[in-house]
Design a protein around this motif. Sequence first.
Motif, PDB file in Angstrom:
ATOM      1  N   SER A   1      -9.901  -1.810  -5.970  1.00  0.00           N
ATOM      2  CA  SER A   1     -10.014  -3.499  -6.102  1.00  0.00           C
ATOM      3  C   SER A   1     -11.740  -3.226  -6.549  1.00  0.00           C
ATOM      4  N   GLY A   2     -11.925  -2.213  -6.831  1.00  0.00           N
ATOM      5  CA  GLY A   2     -13.723  -2.371  -7.568  1.00  0.00           C
ATOM      6  C   GLY A   2     -15.020  -3.290  -6.604  1.00  0.00           C
ATOM      7  N   ASP A   3     -14.943  -2.277  -5.528  1.00  0.00           N
ATOM      8  CA  ASP A   3     -15.726  -2.463  -4.198  1.00  0.00           C
ATOM      9  C   ASP A   3     -15.599  -1.030  -3.441  1.00  0.00           C
ATOM     10  N   GLY A   4     -14.855   0.114  -4.011  1.00  0.00           N
ATOM     11  CA  GLY A   4     -14.778   1.148  -3.662  1.00  0.00           C
ATOM     12  C   GLY A   4     -14.083   1.867  -2.678  1.00  0.00           C
ATOM     13  N   THR A   5     -13.430   0.630  -2.533  1.00  0.00           N
ATOM     14  CA  THR A   5     -11.704   0.712  -1.748  1.00  0.00           C
ATOM     15  C   THR A   5     -10.710   0.975  -2.918  1.00  0.00           C
ATOM     16  N   PHE A   6      -9.124   1.608  -2.367  1.00  0.00           N
ATOM     17  CA  PHE A   6      -8.131   1.185  -2.926  1.00  0.00           C
ATOM     18  C   PHE A   6      -6.950   0.306  -2.358  1.00  0.00           C
ATOM     19  N   GLU A   7      -6.420   0.024  -2.800  1.00  0.00           N
ATOM     20  CA  GLU A   7      -4.774  -0.486  -2.607  1.00  0.00           C
ATOM     21  C   GLU A   7      -3.555  -0.185  -2.749  1.00  0.00           C
ATOM     22  N   GLN A   8      -3.330  -0.105  -1.759  1.00  0.00           N
ATOM     23  CA  GLN A   8      -1.459   0.185  -2.277  1.00  0.00           C
ATOM     24  C   GLN A   8      -0.262  -0.628  -2.517  1.00  0.00           C
ATOM     25  N   LEU A   9       0.238   0.388  -3.481  1.00  0.00           N
ATOM     26  CA  LEU A   9       1.045  -1.146  -3.929  1.00  0.00           C
ATOM     27  C   LEU A   9       2.385  -1.186  -3.115  1.00  0.00           C
ATOM     28  N   PRO A  10       2.812  -2.031  -3.049  1.00  0.00           N
ATOM     29  CA  PRO A  10       4.225  -2.403  -2.729  1.00  0.00           C
ATOM     30  C   PRO A  10       5.190  -2.155  -3.157  1.00  0.00           C
ATOM     31  N   ASP A  11       6.236  -1.783  -2.717  1.00  0.00           N
ATOM     32  CA  ASP A  11       8.015  -1.035  -3.544  1.00  0.00           C
ATOM     33  C   ASP A  11       8.291  -2.385  -4.621  1.00  0.00           C
ATOM     34  N   SER A  12       7.945  -3.620  -4.096  1.00  0.00           N
ATOM     35  CA  SER A  12       8.333  -4.266  -4.983  1.00  0.00           C
ATOM     36  C   SER A  12       7.954  -4.511  -6.441  1.00  0.00           C
ATOM     37  N   ALA A  13       6.547  -3.433  -6.477  1.00  0.00           N
ATOM     38  CA  ALA A  13       6.174  -3.131  -7.529  1.00  0.00           C
ATOM     39  C   ALA A  13       6.449  -1.972  -8.839  1.00  0.00           C
ATOM     40  N   GLY A  14       7.583  -1.330  -8.297  1.00  0.00           N
ATOM     41  CA  GLY A  14       8.416  -1.292  -8.860  1.00  0.00           C
ATOM     42  C   GLY A  14       7.998   0.813  -9.219  1.00  0.00           C
ATOM     43  N   VAL A  15       7.241   1.200  -8.012  1.00  0.00           N
ATOM     44  CA  VAL A  15       6.317   2.453  -8.686  1.00  0.00           C
ATOM     45  C   VAL A  15       7.346   3.951  -7.509  1.00  0.00           C
ATOM     46  N   SER A  16       7.840   2.814  -6.788  1.00  0.00           N
ATOM     47  CA  SER A  16       8.161   3.829  -5.258  1.00  0.00           C
ATOM     48  C   SER A  16       9.604   4.516  -4.847  1.00  0.00           C
ATOM     49  N   ASP A  17       9.992   4.873  -6.463  1.00  0.00           N
ATOM     50  CA  ASP A  17      10.580   6.734  -6.687  1.00  0.00           C
ATOM     51  C   ASP A  17      10.552   7.213  -5.481  1.00  0.00           C
ATOM     52  N   GLU A  18      12.009   7.533  -4.850  1.00  0.00           N
ATOM     53  CA  GLU A  18      11.802   8.675  -3.388  1.00  0.00           C
ATOM     54  C   GLU A  18      12.499   9.692  -3.855  1.00  0.00           C
ATOM     55  N   ARG A  19      13.096  10.101  -5.552  1.00  0.00           N
ATOM     56  CA  ARG A  19      13.395  10.933  -6.054  1.00  0.00           C
ATOM     57  C   ARG A  19      11.435  12.355  -5.645  1.00  0.00           C
ATOM     58  N   TRP A  20      12.315  13.935  -6.142  1.00  0.00           N
ATOM     59  CA  TRP A  20      11.311  14.981  -5.896  1.00  0.00           C
ATOM     60  C   TRP A  20      10.832  14.830  -6.847  1.00  0.00           C
ATOM     61  N   ALA A  21       8.806  14.033  -6.706  1.00  0.00           N
ATOM     62  CA  ALA A  21       8.849  13.566  -8.454  1.00  0.00           C
ATOM     63  C   ALA A  21       7.584  15.249  -8.284  1.00  0.00           C
ATOM     64  N   THR A  22       6.848  15.738 -10.350  1.00  0.00           N
ATOM     65  CA  THR A  22       6.256  16.324  -9.859  1.00  0.00           C
ATOM     66  C   THR A  22       4.644  15.989 -10.656  1.00  0.00           C
ATOM     67  N   SER A  23       4.676  15.598 -11.882  1.00  0.00           N
ATOM     68  CA  SER A  23       3.721  15.712 -12.401  1.00  0.00           C
ATOM     69  C   SER A  23       4.124  14.519 -13.308  1.00  0.00           C
ATOM     70  N   ALA A  24       2.630  13.717 -14.034  1.00  0.00           N
ATOM     71  CA  ALA A  24       2.655  12.279 -14.253  1.00  0.00           C
ATOM     72  C   ALA A  24       1.697  12.253 -15.283  1.00  0.00           C
ATOM     73  N   ALA A  25       1.857  11.534 -16.448  1.00  0.00           N
ATOM     74  CA  ALA A  25       0.872  11.318 -17.445  1.00  0.00           C
ATOM     75  C   ALA A  25       1.520   9.846 -17.706  1.00  0.00           C
ATOM     76  N   CYS A  26       0.332   9.229 -17.545  1.00  0.00           N
ATOM     77  CA  CYS A  26      -0.036   7.683 -18.443  1.00  0.00           C
ATOM     78  C   CYS A  26      -0.266   7.680 -20.409  1.00  0.00           C
ATOM     79  N   LEU A  27       0.833   6.134 -20.876  1.00  0.00           N
ATOM     80  CA  LEU A  27       0.608   6.529 -22.295  1.00  0.00           C
ATOM     81  C   LEU A  27       0.951   4.743 -22.251  1.00  0.00           C
ATOM     82  N   ASP A  28       0.742   4.189 -23.630  1.00  0.00           N
ATOM     83  CA  ASP A  28       1.269   3.282 -24.016  1.00  0.00           C
ATOM     84  C   ASP A  28       2.002   3.433 -24.575  1.00  0.00           C
ATOM     85  N   PHE A  29       2.901   3.410 -24.232  1.00  0.00           N
ATOM     86  CA  PHE A  29       4.526   4.315 -25.510  1.00  0.00           C
ATOM     87  C   PHE A  29       4.685   2.809 -26.147  1.00  0.00           C
TER      88      PHE A  29
END
Length: 621
Positions: A202-230
């Motif tokens: 949030s830029g004020d020293g806190t974080f906000e968890q994005l909701p499930d509707s953001a498309g990031v809440s996959d429930e499969r068994w995940a391990t590592s992750a990497a960021c890229l602009d493909f």
Amino acid sequence: MPLAGGFGPFQRNSSIGVFVAVLPRTSWMNLAIAIVCGIGVLVALFLALFEEERPNHEPQSQPEVAQFHTDQQGTPIEHTDFRFTSMTDCGIDFVHESGTSADKPFPAANGSGIGAVDFDRDGNLDLYFLTGTPFPLDSSRSSPMNRLYRNLGDWQFRDVSVQTGVAHNGYSAGVAVADFDNDGFPDVYVACYGANILYHNSGDGTFEQLPDSAGVSDERWATSAACLDFNNDGFLDIYVCNYAEWSPATNKYCGDRKNKVRIFCSPKSVKPVHDALLRNNGDGTFTDVLEEVGCAGEARRGQGVIAADFDGDRHVDIYVGNDLHPNSLFISDGHGRFVDRHRESGAGFSFFGASQAGMGVDAADFNRDGRFDLFVTNYAGEHNAFYENRGDGLFDETSHGIGLAASSMSRVGWGAAFVDLDTDGWEDLVVTNGHTDDNLAELGRDGDYAQRPLVFRNHHGRFNAAEVGGDYFAKTSVGRALVVADLDNDGDSDLVVGHQDGPPAILRNDSVSAPICARFTCVGRRSNRDGIGTLMTLSNGEFTMTRQVKGGGSYLSAHDYLQLMSLSHEAWPPRENSEIAIKVRWPSGTEAVLERVVAGSEYFVVESHEEFIQSAFPSRR
């Protein structure tokens, strides 16, 4: 007809067979000598051709003669100036919990990651530690939980987990850090067994968890992750490694039932699932486009992932270390799609053509030829794999030839990082080790649970196992995660190592008294703000040094994106009256040159700006 016994082309009625049969004894001897000499000539010619094909990337000046001794296994160990001090009284009281139990739940074997993140943008890197939790999962538990420690400077940290909103109490595995909305503040993605999480800063020293509707809440068994602009739209996407189908209800019994000795099951006991590639839609939502972009071929058990430009076309590619599956090499076509080149490139298998238990990964231009090579850690009884980039999309697995194979055979490798420990301009290599099981002796099997980490010094394109000063590297530990970060802003790289069911090691780099480095932070405008995929090349026409801002790497962990480049005379033999300049190439294609670079300075390199902000950073106190 062939001779009995299957001697192939030698036939009873062949001219060769008849000729040999009628030779006198002296002719037999002469023929034997001729054959031996002929074989010798052929071998010599083959070796000569091989040496001509293998490019010599070493500079003309010869490296110093290294001094060695041997360890208990007889492995040569080089005396070095590498030295690290364990910062045990720094305020970090985190203790990892794997969630292991008598039932040996599979995820508990693998550990959890660590992220370096300057969440409050005060110039000091903070540390985010992930943890597992007992099975079955219970969201009502108040502990264990992930912990964020703010860096106060002077090697002091304070726990700010609860007030910042990132104290997740589920089963966390991997972490990725990036500015996903280009607002100047780093966000945090947590890959879990269970629903994944994206924390928006949030830029004020806190974080906000994005909701499930953001498309990031996959429930499969995940391990590592990497960021890229493909797709080069300026917004960072997320590649997520997924491991397999597993639940406490399907957990199999492995080991010796009769003697009641249970161990973790083989990876082959669980069915692999596909990874995910989350496209950043630029509006706070993400869409899994793995199949759409060509990465949804064979499902493989993903463990480690790194995103970088491996073929030099300025488009970011993806490399994945897979467990008992071929490693994946996804090469970008420059139009937002990928082709898996693991087979034809040579980067998917070991030197012997086998799939290994790929876990941690990293990439670097280890021999300073301008091409980025790949490294993968593997299980005991295998060797850690090094894939040397030959260009034209081809890699050679050369671990045995450059000094990386033998010492890894008895160890289970996890985190891995190329890092110039002594700021001599050549990237060294650090590997964390530790077994999955602590009771193998009860089954009559070899394998120490706690194992020593490995450090290799890069001698101008060849690695030597290195002796490291300080108490940490003299003892064994059950290593997993590994993070490289300049925690005290003094111009060299410090290390943070995560351990199974124990506290981490916070290691201050004391290898050199005054690092001869410049620090570079890339800020994208047309490209993604973190500059992932940006190439930096230092050259005077004879010697070159290349660094790249990479996404992901190591194991379950997230490094800082800051680039340290050595300007020492050993790393960079200067020409008379020459000035050091660095060429910067952004993923967008924008290029710039930084002239008159000064050691001991920090540069904020802003894309599309002709001037670069420069500030001094302090030397070690």
